[in-house]
Design an enzyme around this catalytic site. Structure first.
Site, PDB file in Angstrom:
ATOM      1  N   ASN A   5       6.670   2.271   1.520  1.00  0.00           N
ATOM      2  CA  ASN A   5       6.234   1.207   0.605  1.00  0.00           C
ATOM      3  C   ASN A   5       5.156   0.427   1.344  1.00  0.00           C
ATOM      4  O   ASN A   5       5.465  -0.403   2.193  1.00  0.00           O
ATOM      5  CB  ASN A   5       7.417   0.305   0.229  1.00  0.00           C
TER       6      ASN A   5
ATOM      7  N   LYS B  24       3.213  -1.748   0.249  1.00  0.00           N
ATOM      8  CA  LYS B  24       3.015  -3.128  -0.249  1.00  0.00           C
ATOM      9  C   LYS B  24       1.520  -3.383  -0.461  1.00  0.00           C
ATOM     10  O   LYS B  24       0.796  -2.452  -0.812  1.00  0.00           O
ATOM     11  CB  LYS B  24       3.666  -4.130   0.711  1.00  0.00           C
TER      12      LYS B  24
ATOM     13  N   HIS C 250      11.514  -4.074  -6.873  1.00  0.00           N
ATOM     14  CA  HIS C 250      11.514  -4.477  -5.471  1.00  0.00           C
ATOM     15  C   HIS C 250      11.784  -5.977  -5.376  1.00  0.00           C
ATOM     16  O   HIS C 250      11.335  -6.740  -6.236  1.00  0.00           O
ATOM     17  CB  HIS C 250      10.170  -4.122  -4.823  1.00  0.00           C
TER      18      HIS C 250
ATOM     19  N   GLU D 266      10.497  -8.212  -3.690  1.00  0.00           N
ATOM     20  CA  GLU D 266       9.288  -9.058  -3.702  1.00  0.00           C
ATOM     21  C   GLU D 266       8.792  -9.264  -5.127  1.00  0.00           C
ATOM     22  O   GLU D 266       8.295 -10.338  -5.462  1.00  0.00           O
ATOM     23  CB  GLU D 266       8.209  -8.437  -2.789  1.00  0.00           C
TER      24      GLU D 266
ATOM     25  N   GLU E 277      18.355  -2.297  -0.792  1.00  0.00           N
ATOM     26  CA  GLU E 277      17.562  -3.092   0.144  1.00  0.00           C
ATOM     27  C   GLU E 277      18.100  -4.518   0.222  1.00  0.00           C
ATOM     28  O   GLU E 277      17.759  -5.356  -0.620  1.00  0.00           O
ATOM     29  CB  GLU E 277      16.098  -3.140  -0.317  1.00  0.00           C
TER      30      GLU E 277
ATOM     31  N   GLY F 127      11.443  -6.795   5.991  1.00  0.00           N
ATOM     32  CA  GLY F 127      10.335  -7.391   6.719  1.00  0.00           C
ATOM     33  C   GLY F 127      10.762  -8.410   7.764  1.00  0.00           C
ATOM     34  O   GLY F 127       9.945  -9.147   8.294  1.00  0.00           O
TER      35      GLY F 127
ATOM     36  N   SER G 232      13.724  -3.017   7.153  1.00  0.00           N
ATOM     37  CA  SER G 232      13.493  -2.883   8.589  1.00  0.00           C
ATOM     38  C   SER G 232      14.006  -1.562   9.163  1.00  0.00           C
ATOM     39  O   SER G 232      14.439  -1.507  10.320  1.00  0.00           O
ATOM     40  CB  SER G 232      14.074  -4.077   9.357  1.00  0.00           C
TER      41      SER G 232
HETATM   42  P1  PGA Z   1      10.463  -3.225   5.638  1.00  0.00           P
HETATM   43  O1  PGA Z   1      10.289  -3.181   4.025  1.00  0.00           O
HETATM   44  O2  PGA Z   1      10.744  -1.817   6.048  1.00  0.00           O
HETATM   45  O3  PGA Z   1       9.141  -3.737   6.140  1.00  0.00           O
HETATM   46  O4  PGA Z   1      11.594  -4.142   5.922  1.00  0.00           O
HETATM   47  C1  PGA Z   1      11.122  -2.399   3.243  1.00  0.00           C
HETATM   48  C2  PGA Z   1      10.774  -2.587   1.794  1.00  0.00           C
HETATM   49  O5  PGA Z   1      10.380  -3.698   1.420  1.00  0.00           O
HETATM   50  O6  PGA Z   1      10.874  -1.640   0.992  1.00  0.00           O
END
Ligand code: PGA
Length: 250
Positions: free
Chosen positions: A9, A11, A94, A96, A166, A172, A212
């Site tokens: 992803n 982003k 997601h 976000e 998630e 993140g 992460s």
């Molecule tokens: P990250 O993001 O691996 O940077 O924690 C995962 C995601 O948002 O799908």
């Protein structure tokens, strides 16, 4: 268990030229993958990503889509438009999108419907906030998100749904769920799928962990019986790290 899928992803990162460069770096490193490999790129990078992945084992995902086929929806991208370009996957719900852009369980369900109708595979994201985990309601939250998003999805269509667990507190933050925590919730999601469909259908679904996941912790997470892959943010922008995660998914 389900088929392993490692999806990046990206982003809001990378221009089209940078997307081509990153995919060209990833390509040879994952050519022998024994799992499915997907890169989730910004809309504007989709043509470059489709071109760069042509003839490879790498699929392309969008990071959102709208449910209507066309019309007066300024700034939106229809699932059918993605499909028409040759996109195979779309990341939906997601955290976000839910936290910053107003997505709700109800709108995520509409997006899943639109994606499936268009012939896409939906990567449906679910997961609890830290306060919800501390309140001990993780199972309820994740079950509710899953059930609402899959309302009206047939057992047949379920084969085009990937679920990404998630935990929001792990995204993140560098704070990964333990392998046991990840597996526990992925197993609970599978139990929800069994109750909605049947055991066989539930077993066939790919349930990813995301939050992460990185080159150092991927093997342990992916070794868990109910973790069938990963949705990778930060580490998906680093070719060697992403390839290490892909190699850990067997
Ligand atoms: P990250 O993001 O691996 O940077 O924690 C995962 C995601 O948002 O799908």
């Amino acid at each position: 268990m389900g088929k392993y899928v490692i999806a990046g992803n990206w982003k809001m990162n990378k221009t089209p030229a940078e997307a081509t460069e990153l995919i060209n770096a990833i390509k040879p490193l994952v050519a022998d993958a024994s799992c499915d490999v997907v890169v989730g790129v910004p809309f504007i990078d989709i043509p470059a990503a489709l071109e760069a992945t042509k003839g490879t084992n790498i699929g392309v995902a969008a990071q959102n889509c709208y449910w209507e086929k066309s019309g007066a929806f300024t700034g939106e991208i229809a699932a059918d438009m993605l499909r028409a370009m040759g996109v195979g996957y779309v990341i939906l719900g997601h955290s976000e999108r839910r936290t910053y852009f107003g997505d709700t369980d109800a709108t995520v369900a509409k997006r899943v419907r639109g994606a499936l109708d268009a012939g896409l595979t939906a990567i449906l994201c679910v997961g609890e906030y830290l306060e919800q985990r501390e309140q001990g309601i993780t199972s309820e939250i994740v079950a509710m998100q899953t059930k609402i998003a899959l309302e009206g999805v047939s057992a047949d269509e379920l084969s085009r749904v990937i679920i990404a667990y998630e935990p929001v507190w792990a995204i993140g933050t560098g704070k990964t769920a333990t392998a046991e925590q990840a597996n526990e919730v992925c197993a609970e999601i599978r139990a929800v799928l069994t109750s909605l469909y049947n055991e066989e259908a539930a077993r066939a679904v790919t349930i990813q962990y995301g939050g992460s996941m990185n080159a150092a912790n991927a093997a342990e997470l992916l070794a868990m019986p109910d973790v069938d892959g990963g949705l990778i943010g930060g580490a998906s922008l680093k070719p060697n790290d992403f390839a290490t995660i892909v190699a850990a998914a067997k």
